[in-house]
Write a protein that holds these residues in place. Structure first.
Motif, PDB file in Angstrom:
ATOM      1  N   GLU A 108       0.855  -1.189   0.000  1.00 23.54           N
ATOM      2  CA  GLU A 108       0.000   0.000   0.000  1.00 23.54           C
ATOM      3  C   GLU A 108       0.887   1.233   0.000  1.00 23.54           C
ATOM      4  OE1 GLU A 108      -3.246   1.642   3.099  1.00 23.54           O
ATOM      5  OE2 GLU A 108      -3.584  -0.406   2.382  1.00 23.54           O
ATOM      6  N   ASP A 109       0.391   2.286  -0.637  1.00 27.25           N
ATOM      7  CA  ASP A 109       1.139   3.537  -0.727  1.00 27.25           C
ATOM      8  C   ASP A 109       0.165   4.691  -0.631  1.00 27.25           C
ATOM      9  OD1 ASP A 109       3.652   4.881  -1.122  1.00 27.25           O
ATOM     10  OD2 ASP A 109       2.999   5.382  -3.138  1.00 27.25           O
ATOM     11  N   ASP A 110       0.659   5.863  -0.202  1.00 25.88           N
ATOM     12  CA  ASP A 110      -0.219   7.021  -0.077  1.00 25.88           C
ATOM     13  C   ASP A 110      -0.423   7.757  -1.398  1.00 25.88           C
ATOM     14  OD1 ASP A 110       2.314   8.073  -0.285  1.00 25.88           O
ATOM     15  OD2 ASP A 110       2.101   9.472   1.380  1.00 25.88           O
ATOM     16  N   GLN A 111       0.270   7.346  -2.439  1.00 26.59           N
ATOM     17  CA  GLN A 111       0.109   7.948  -3.761  1.00 26.59           C
ATOM     18  C   GLN A 111      -0.804   7.068  -4.613  1.00 26.59           C
ATOM     19  OE1 GLN A 111       1.821  10.993  -4.399  1.00 26.59           O
ATOM     20  NE2 GLN A 111       2.106  10.752  -2.202  1.00 26.59           N
ATOM     21  N   GLU A 112      -1.498   7.637  -5.539  1.00 28.67           N
ATOM     22  CA  GLU A 112      -2.365   6.853  -6.412  1.00 28.67           C
ATOM     23  C   GLU A 112      -1.665   6.531  -7.732  1.00 28.67           C
ATOM     24  OE1 GLU A 112      -6.376   8.173  -6.825  1.00 28.67           O
ATOM     25  OE2 GLU A 112      -6.606   8.484  -4.680  1.00 28.67           O
ATOM     26  N   GLU A 113      -0.409   6.222  -7.651  1.00 28.91           N
ATOM     27  CA  GLU A 113       0.380   5.799  -8.811  1.00 28.91           C
ATOM     28  C   GLU A 113       0.762   4.348  -8.594  1.00 28.91           C
ATOM     29  OE1 GLU A 113       1.183   7.653 -11.477  1.00 28.91           O
ATOM     30  OE2 GLU A 113       0.171   9.430 -10.715  1.00 28.91           O
ATOM     31  N   PRO A 114       0.806   3.557  -9.658  1.00 21.80           N
ATOM     32  CA  PRO A 114       1.173   2.142  -9.494  1.00 21.80           C
ATOM     33  C   PRO A 114       2.569   1.979  -8.891  1.00 21.80           C
ATOM     34  CG  PRO A 114       0.274   2.544 -11.682  1.00 21.80           C
ATOM     35  CD  PRO A 114       0.454   3.881 -11.034  1.00 21.80           C
ATOM     36  N   LEU A 115       2.724   0.908  -8.129  1.00 18.34           N
ATOM     37  CA  LEU A 115       4.013   0.573  -7.537  1.00 18.34           C
ATOM     38  C   LEU A 115       4.760  -0.390  -8.447  1.00 18.34           C
ATOM     39  CD1 LEU A 115       2.745  -0.063  -3.894  1.00 18.34           C
ATOM     40  CD2 LEU A 115       3.964   1.948  -4.727  1.00 18.34           C
ATOM     41  N   GLU A 116       6.072  -0.367  -8.379  1.00 21.83           N
ATOM     42  CA  GLU A 116       6.901  -1.309  -9.131  1.00 21.83           C
ATOM     43  C   GLU A 116       7.393  -2.384  -8.171  1.00 21.83           C
ATOM     44  OE1 GLU A 116      10.053   0.999 -10.795  1.00 21.83           O
ATOM     45  OE2 GLU A 116       8.743   1.954 -12.262  1.00 21.83           O
ATOM     46  N   PHE A 117       7.248  -3.649  -8.571  1.00 22.66           N
ATOM     47  CA  PHE A 117       7.682  -4.777  -7.756  1.00 22.66           C
ATOM     48  C   PHE A 117       8.897  -5.430  -8.398  1.00 22.66           C
ATOM     49  CE2 PHE A 117       3.338  -4.185  -6.521  1.00 22.66           C
ATOM     50  CZ  PHE A 117       3.259  -4.611  -5.197  1.00 22.66           C
ATOM     51  N   TYR A 118       9.888  -5.783  -7.580  1.00 21.77           N
ATOM     52  CA  TYR A 118      11.095  -6.473  -8.032  1.00 21.77           C
ATOM     53  C   TYR A 118      11.275  -7.723  -7.172  1.00 21.77           C
ATOM     54  CZ  TYR A 118      11.943  -1.879 -10.008  1.00 21.77           C
ATOM     55  OH  TYR A 118      11.810  -0.693 -10.695  1.00 21.77           O
ATOM     56  N   TRP A 119      11.458  -8.875  -7.818  1.00 26.89           N
ATOM     57  CA  TRP A 119      11.608 -10.163  -7.133  1.00 26.89           C
ATOM     58  C   TRP A 119      12.989 -10.742  -7.419  1.00 26.89           C
ATOM     59  CZ3 TRP A 119       7.643 -12.344  -4.208  1.00 26.89           C
ATOM     60  CH2 TRP A 119       6.371 -11.778  -4.334  1.00 26.89           C
ATOM     61  N   VAL A 120      13.684 -11.212  -6.376  1.00 28.33           N
ATOM     62  CA  VAL A 120      14.975 -11.874  -6.551  1.00 28.33           C
ATOM     63  C   VAL A 120      15.134 -13.004  -5.537  1.00 28.33           C
ATOM     64  CG1 VAL A 120      16.173  -9.841  -7.475  1.00 28.33           C
ATOM     65  CG2 VAL A 120      16.236 -10.292  -5.039  1.00 28.33           C
ATOM     66  N   ILE A 121      15.918 -14.009  -5.915  1.00 25.29           N
ATOM     67  CA  ILE A 121      16.340 -15.055  -4.987  1.00 25.29           C
ATOM     68  C   ILE A 121      17.822 -14.838  -4.755  1.00 25.29           C
ATOM     69  CG2 ILE A 121      16.640 -17.527  -4.591  1.00 25.29           C
ATOM     70  CD1 ILE A 121      14.222 -17.984  -6.418  1.00 25.29           C
ATOM     71  N   ASP A 122      18.167 -14.355  -3.553  1.00 28.85           N
ATOM     72  CA  ASP A 122      19.553 -14.021  -3.219  1.00 28.85           C
ATOM     73  C   ASP A 122      20.262 -13.424  -4.435  1.00 28.85           C
ATOM     74  OD1 ASP A 122      19.567 -14.592  -0.522  1.00 28.85           O
ATOM     75  OD2 ASP A 122      20.289 -16.628  -0.761  1.00 28.85           O
ATOM     76  N   THR A 123      21.433 -13.934  -4.723  1.00 32.16           N
ATOM     77  CA  THR A 123      22.148 -13.473  -5.909  1.00 32.16           C
ATOM     78  C   THR A 123      22.003 -14.471  -7.052  1.00 32.16           C
ATOM     79  OG1 THR A 123      24.168 -14.523  -5.085  1.00 32.16           O
ATOM     80  CG2 THR A 123      23.840 -12.189  -4.562  1.00 32.16           C
ATOM     81  N   LEU A 124      21.147 -15.473  -6.858  1.00 32.27           N
ATOM     82  CA  LEU A 124      20.969 -16.525  -7.862  1.00 32.27           C
ATOM     83  C   LEU A 124      20.168 -16.100  -9.072  1.00 32.27           C
ATOM     84  CD1 LEU A 124      20.063 -19.783  -5.899  1.00 32.27           C
ATOM     85  CD2 LEU A 124      22.165 -19.265  -7.114  1.00 32.27           C
ATOM     86  N   LYS A 125      19.070 -15.403  -8.821  1.00 32.56           N
ATOM     87  CA  LYS A 125      18.124 -15.222  -9.919  1.00 32.56           C
ATOM     88  C   LYS A 125      17.257 -13.983  -9.729  1.00 32.56           C
ATOM     89  CE  LYS A 125      14.547 -17.786 -12.325  1.00 32.56           C
ATOM     90  NZ  LYS A 125      13.842 -19.027 -12.462  1.00 32.56           N
TER      91      LYS A 125
END
Length: 118
Positions: free
Chosen positions: A46-63
């Protein structure tokens, strides 16, 4: 008669950091046991701005995980993302992290420890 105000002006930053909600798959630091051929993992922020959030997913330094899909959330300031993970042996004991960033550059991170049974 027109007037003028002279004095200090206080300016407040109204863009707060985004935060993860309890609707995410599990709390920060939880062990996620991968028992299926395809394991869904999701995060809701959740964010206080009405702009979409960017999500970044990583597994340690593997991937870096690039198969993320948006998750519909019935709240104008909430956004979600989900990924599918297969139980790869090299993931066992590794940290899965989801970082969310808003348009102002503010960010939050949620992480879990992956467990892959033999």
């Amino acid at each position: 008669m027109a007037g003028c105000y002279i004095g200090p002006i206080d300016v407040y930053d109204t863009n707060s950091d985004p935060f993860f909600t309890t609707e995410s798959i599990a709390p920060d630091g939880t062990v996620l046991t991968m028992t299926l051929d395809e394991n869904w993992v999701w995060a809701i922020a959740e964010d206080d701005q009405e702009e979409p959030l960017e999500f970044y997913w990583v597994i340690d330094t593997l991937k870096i995980i690039e198969n993320a899909e948006p998750v519909y959330v019935d709240n104008p300031n909430s956004y979600g993302s989900r990924i599918i993970l297969t139980p790869e042996p090299e993931y066992d004991g590794r940290e899965l992290r989801c970082t969310v960033r808003d348009v102002g550059g503010n960010r939050a991170t949620l992480s879990w420890i992956l467990e892959v049974p033999e």
